[in-house]
Every structure is written in structure tokens, then in C-alpha cells.
Design a protein around this motif. Structure first.
Motif, PDB file in Angstrom:
ATOM      1  N   ILE A 298     -71.543  47.686  32.253  1.00  0.00           N
ATOM      2  CA  ILE A 298     -71.017  48.514  31.157  1.00  0.00           C
ATOM      3  C   ILE A 298     -71.862  49.776  31.006  1.00  0.00           C
ATOM      4  CG2 ILE A 298     -70.663  48.615  28.669  1.00  0.00           C
ATOM      5  CD1 ILE A 298     -70.053  45.613  28.759  1.00  0.00           C
ATOM      6  N   ILE A 299     -73.204  49.596  31.031  1.00  0.00           N
ATOM      7  CA  ILE A 299     -74.097  50.761  30.886  1.00  0.00           C
ATOM      8  C   ILE A 299     -73.837  51.780  31.989  1.00  0.00           C
ATOM      9  CG2 ILE A 299     -76.515  51.508  30.845  1.00  0.00           C
ATOM     10  CD1 ILE A 299     -75.866  49.841  28.429  1.00  0.00           C
ATOM     11  N   ILE A 300     -73.761  51.297  33.240  1.00  0.00           N
ATOM     12  CA  ILE A 300     -73.534  52.216  34.357  1.00  0.00           C
ATOM     13  C   ILE A 300     -72.177  52.890  34.218  1.00  0.00           C
ATOM     14  CG2 ILE A 300     -73.377  52.396  36.863  1.00  0.00           C
ATOM     15  CD1 ILE A 300     -75.143  49.850  36.973  1.00  0.00           C
ATOM     16  N   ASN A 301     -71.168  52.098  33.811  1.00  0.00           N
ATOM     17  CA  ASN A 301     -69.838  52.685  33.610  1.00  0.00           C
ATOM     18  C   ASN A 301     -69.870  53.782  32.551  1.00  0.00           C
ATOM     19  OD1 ASN A 301     -68.358  51.350  35.500  1.00  0.00           O
ATOM     20  ND2 ASN A 301     -67.653  49.741  34.127  1.00  0.00           N
TER      21      ASN A 301
ATOM     22  N   GLY B 286     -62.899  46.680  28.104  1.00  0.00           N
ATOM     23  CA  GLY B 286     -62.678  45.340  28.648  1.00  0.00           C
ATOM     24  C   GLY B 286     -63.985  44.607  28.863  1.00  0.00           C
ATOM     25  N   GLY B 287     -64.971  45.301  29.434  1.00  0.00           N
ATOM     26  CA  GLY B 287     -66.275  44.688  29.667  1.00  0.00           C
ATOM     27  C   GLY B 287     -66.917  44.238  28.377  1.00  0.00           C
ATOM     28  N   MET B 288     -66.791  45.087  27.321  1.00  0.00           N
ATOM     29  CA  MET B 288     -67.395  44.726  26.038  1.00  0.00           C
ATOM     30  C   MET B 288     -66.726  43.507  25.442  1.00  0.00           C
ATOM     31  SD  MET B 288     -68.005  48.454  24.403  1.00  0.00           S
ATOM     32  CE  MET B 288     -69.452  49.417  24.827  1.00  0.00           C
TER      33      MET B 288
ATOM     34  N   PHE C 148     -73.235  43.338  31.442  1.00  0.00           N
ATOM     35  CA  PHE C 148     -73.883  44.281  30.522  1.00  0.00           C
ATOM     36  C   PHE C 148     -74.368  45.532  31.260  1.00  0.00           C
ATOM     37  CE2 PHE C 148     -77.949  45.727  28.717  1.00  0.00           C
ATOM     38  CZ  PHE C 148     -77.489  46.216  27.507  1.00  0.00           C
ATOM     39  N   SER C 149     -75.093  45.344  32.374  1.00  0.00           N
ATOM     40  CA  SER C 149     -75.584  46.527  33.091  1.00  0.00           C
ATOM     41  C   SER C 149     -74.408  47.293  33.690  1.00  0.00           C
ATOM     42  CB  SER C 149     -76.604  46.154  34.163  1.00  0.00           C
ATOM     43  OG  SER C 149     -76.289  44.953  34.779  1.00  0.00           O
TER      44      SER C 149
ATOM     45  N   THR D 198     -74.399  31.658  33.619  1.00  0.00           N
ATOM     46  CA  THR D 198     -73.533  32.549  32.838  1.00  0.00           C
ATOM     47  C   THR D 198     -74.357  33.677  32.221  1.00  0.00           C
ATOM     48  OG1 THR D 198     -73.713  31.263  30.811  1.00  0.00           O
ATOM     49  CG2 THR D 198     -71.913  30.701  32.283  1.00  0.00           C
ATOM     50  N   GLY D 199     -75.628  33.401  31.909  1.00  0.00           N
ATOM     51  CA  GLY D 199     -76.489  34.452  31.373  1.00  0.00           C
ATOM     52  C   GLY D 199     -76.756  35.549  32.394  1.00  0.00           C
TER      53      GLY D 199
END
Lengths: 325, 116
Positions: free
Chosen positions: A277-280, A122-124, A274-275, A266-267
Motif C-alpha cells: 500500500i505504501i509503495i502504491n 482495496g489493499g486497505m 501494508f508495504s 498471516t502477519g
């Protein structure tokens, strides 16, 4: 552990550790306080956006007219549907995250892993959608003229519908080549040239009597002002630059700071996703490896969950203040 | 309350349904823009914008309370997280927007147009 410490006099172990006066572990508590500080950072940005907007309340771009794209529907005016979709994706990934936490409480390793994986997907999807949104924003759709005073002039037909520069700009013989580093001295280059020069747009405008200039000023009916033909021609004498799409200096949608705030807020949020997602992914790999199974506690999933929900929470506000209000 | 470890799945899906509904209502209002709401102003903002902001706060409440499970935390944790945020954000928004409105008046009544 476990015993509630009431006073230091009755229990000497107050400072020996292991107390949880807020009923949450150290890690979870610190995640909460990190969220507090991060929330204040975002509030600062959004309040600054509000500041600029209230300063230029009569000329600020109308969001519905800026964000009108939807995949595979070229040229169809579809305001907000795409951001609504992005909002759903993020809320849904929040749901799968909280389901993972719930399964963690019951020590169901399989379920935790599946729900974590769904959250990551979902995050991606969300980050990808945001990239697409940026692409449209940067490319622009109609083009505009910037005046010497720094305001933006857009073009409409007699019905008030937006007209693209390509629809009326004239092709004049004197083509200007883009200066690139390979052409001159190595340090000499220039910003990308617009597709049309100011003269081409102005000449094209003069040749098409059905086109009018639309200024940034918002009328009492909450619409942008459309000038008469004479006023339009008068106004175009101040034309200085052709603006297509958006960059950090100017944008075809309106006030210069509009694009800056859009990119920055938004950035910054996108970078949080993004971070997240990495942590997940890291926590997901730990779940697979059975780290938390051995610990008999899935509290780490709960902590990243807090962060992930926070990112969703911020998006709810960004959605409101950039697209709705 | 406390940390109950029984399944909350039903409540989670309920909250998801509610949040989705609120988002759909927001988008629908944003596309239709009912004339009576859009044109009526309250405290220099249209009623429609007030509705959007209130619905956003409602969504934020449900995300924090249900998803982040704030409802199960002790009240001292709740207050130390929510209290400072509510106070500081309201304060910041208040001073910035009042100042912005002042600058807007300067632009309108003087020769300066965008420079500060």
C-alpha cells in the motif's frame, strides 16, 4: 538498442550496456528476481506449517471450527465466508492494478490515477479485515482447559455443540486479584488472568451432567473425539490452566504451534500488503505529479504492479493452506 | 506475442471472472464437504484437499500469466523465474512432509508426545 545481439564476435557492444537479453528492463527483471526470493521465503514458512501439521496430523485443529465469525452476525456459525470476502477484495484490487498498468501503456494519466487509487483502497480494506480476523482469533469464543501434558480440552453438550466456559463455570468465593505493576514492586506483574479459575471450571463441569469433554484427537469420521461423562471427569483431573483465545504460547483451538503459525504467516503476508500500500501510494503521487507523463513511460506502475500481484498470489496459497485444506 | 500495447481490458475481466468462479467453487466445496471426496484418501490426503491444491495452482497460473503478464515475456525470463521456484518448492515440501510423517510415527509408537 533494439538490435538483438547474437554473438560477441559479430557485435562488440555486448558489454556496453543497453542489452536486454531477457527482453525486460533492468528494474523489471530485478523485481522478478526479488519476487523469486520472496516466494521462496513464503514457501519456507508454509512448508514449515505443513511439517508441523503432518507431525500432529491426528490432533491438528479443524479450520472450519476456528474461523467462524462474520461481521454483524454474532453467534452465527459462518465458516470461511469472511476469508472468501477478503480473497475477493484482494483479487479485485489486483484487477484494478492490472487495469492501471494497461492504461499506463496507453499513457492515460487520469485512468492510471483512478485505478491506482482503487487498488490502494482495496489493499486497505484487506488489511483492515485481517485486523478484525486477528481480533477474533486472539479473543477466542469458547475457552478451553489445558492439561498437564499440554493438550487442549474443549467442552460440548450432548448434541456435540460447543459450550462456552461462561455457560457452566461456577463462581467460587475465593477471587484472585490480578497482580499489576502498580500493586507491588515495579518489575512484578503477571500474565492476564483467565476469567475463570481451573477449580471454577471443574466444579461447574461436575455440577452440569449434560456437558462432555472434547479432545483434540480426530476420529475416523474426521471429527474431534467426544469423551463419555466418566472419561471426561477422569481427564479433567489433569487440568492445569484455563485458556481463552490465543497468544504466542497457547491457544484454545488446539496445538500450541497452530496460533504461532497463524500469527507469523498471516502477519508476514499482512506486512507485505501494508508495504505494498505504501509503495502504491508513492507511485500514485508520482502519477498525479506527472512524473511518468514526462518520462513518456509508466513502467514504474508496471513494477509495483508485479509486487502487488505477487502479494495476491501469496494470499491464494495462504487461503488454501490455512482455511481450506 | 511480444509487448503488444493494444488494450487487454477484455481479457483482464475474463480472468477476474474465472478467478472469482474458482474461489466460489472452493468455498462451496469447503462448506459442503461432499462426503465422497472428503472421506476418500489418495496418497494420505483426501481427494477434497487435492482438488483445493490443484485449483490453487490453477489460480496461481492465471495470476502470474495474465495479471503479471508472464505470457508476454521471453521464454528465458519465464524459465529463470518459474523453473527454480517449481523445483525448489517441490523438493522442500517433499523432504519436509516425509520427515514430518516419520516424526508422527515416532510419536504414535513411543512415549514421546509432543516434545520435539
Amino acid at each position: 538498442m533494439g538490435a538483438t545481439v547474437t554473438t560477441t564476435a559479430t557485435n562488440g557492444k555486448t558489454w556496453d550496456g543497453g542489452n536486454e537479453p531477457m527482453g525486460a528492463s533492468y528494474g523489471k527483471l530485478m523485481m522478478w528476481f526479488f519476487i523469486v526470493s520472496d516466494a521462496l521465503t513464503f514457501s519456507g514458512f508454509i512448508a514449515a506449517y505443513g511439517f508441523s501439521r503432518f507431525k500432529f496430523i491426528e490432533t491438528w485443529p479443524i479450520a472450519d471450527e476456528v474461523f467462524t465469525h462474520f461481521p454483524f452476525l454474532h453467534g452465527v456459525d459462518a465458516p470461511m465466508y469472511y476469508v472468501a470476502f477478503m480473497t475477493f477484495v484482494l483479487i479485485f484490487s489486483s484487477v484494478t492494478m492490472v487495469l492501471a498498468v494497461d492504461a499506463g501503456h496507453k499513457l492515460q494519466k487520469q485512468k492510471v490515477a483512478i485505478y491506482m487509487a482503487l487498488t490502494i483502497v482495496g489493499g486497505m480494506i484487506f488489511v483492515g479485515s485481517q485486523a478484525w480476523e486477528w481480533k477474533n482469533f486472539i479473543q477466542g469464543s469458547h475457552g478451553a482447559i489445558e492439561t498437564k501434558g499440554g493438550s487442549i480440552l474443549q467442552f460440548v453438550n450432548r448434541e456435540g455443540e460447543r459450550v462456552t466456559l461462561a455457560d457452566f463455570a461456577k463462581h467460587l468465593p475465593k477471587d484472585r486479584a490480578q497482580l499489576e505493576r502498580k500493586d507491588g514492586v515495579w518489575f512484578m506483574s503477571e500474565p492476564t488472568l483467565a476469567t475463570y479459575s481451573v477449580e471454577e471450571v471443574v466444579e461447574g463441569f461436575k455440577a452440569n451432567p449434560d456437558i462432555l469433554v472434547r479432545t483434540e484427537v480426530i476420529t475416523k469420521d474426521k471429527k474431534k473425539t467426544v469423551l463419555s461423562r466418566e472419561q471426561s471427569l477422569e481427564r479433567l483431573k489433569e487440568a492445569k490452566l484455563v485458556v481463552e483465545g490465543a497468544n504466542m504460547y497457547r491457544n484454545e483451538y488446539g496445538h500450541k504451534t497452530f496460533a504461532n503459525f497463524f500469527f507469523f504467516i498471516t502477519g508476514f503476508h499482512g506486512f507485505h500488503v501494508f508495504s505494498g500500500i505504501i509503495i502504491n501510494i508513492i507511485i500514485f503521487l508520482n502519477v498525479i505529479a506527472g512524473t511518468y507523463e514526462k518520462r513518456r513511460s509508466y513502467e514504474m506502475v508496471e513494477k509495483v504492479g508485479l509486487y502487488w500481484h505477487f502479494v495476491d498470489l501469496v494470499w491464494v496459497f495462504v487461503f488454501t493452506f490455512f482455511y481450506l485444506v | 506475442m511480444g509487448h503488444s500495447h493494444e488494450s487487454n481490458t477484455k481479457r483482464i475481466w475474463g480472468v477476474f471472472a474465472f478467478l472469482s468462479l474458482v474461489t466460489i467453487v472452493e468455498v462451496a466445496l469447503g462448506i459442503v464437504k461432499p462426503h465422497s471426496l472428503y472421506m476418500t484418501n489418495l496418497l494420505s490426503m483426501s481427494l477434497l484437499n487435492w482438488i483445493f491444491i490443484i485449483l490453487t495452482v490453477v489460480k496461481a497460473y492465471y495470476i502470474t500469466w495474465a495479471f503479471m503478464h508472464m505470457e508476454g515475456e521471453k521464454s528465458n525470463l519465464r524459465w529463470s523465474v518459474v523453473g527454480p521456484l517449481v523445483f525448489l518448492i517441490l523438493y522442500l515440501v517433499f523432504i519436509l512432509l516425509v520427515e514430518a510423517d516419520y516424526v508422527f510415527e515416532v510419536f504414535r509408537t513411543s512415549q514421546y508426545k509432543w516434545i520435539f
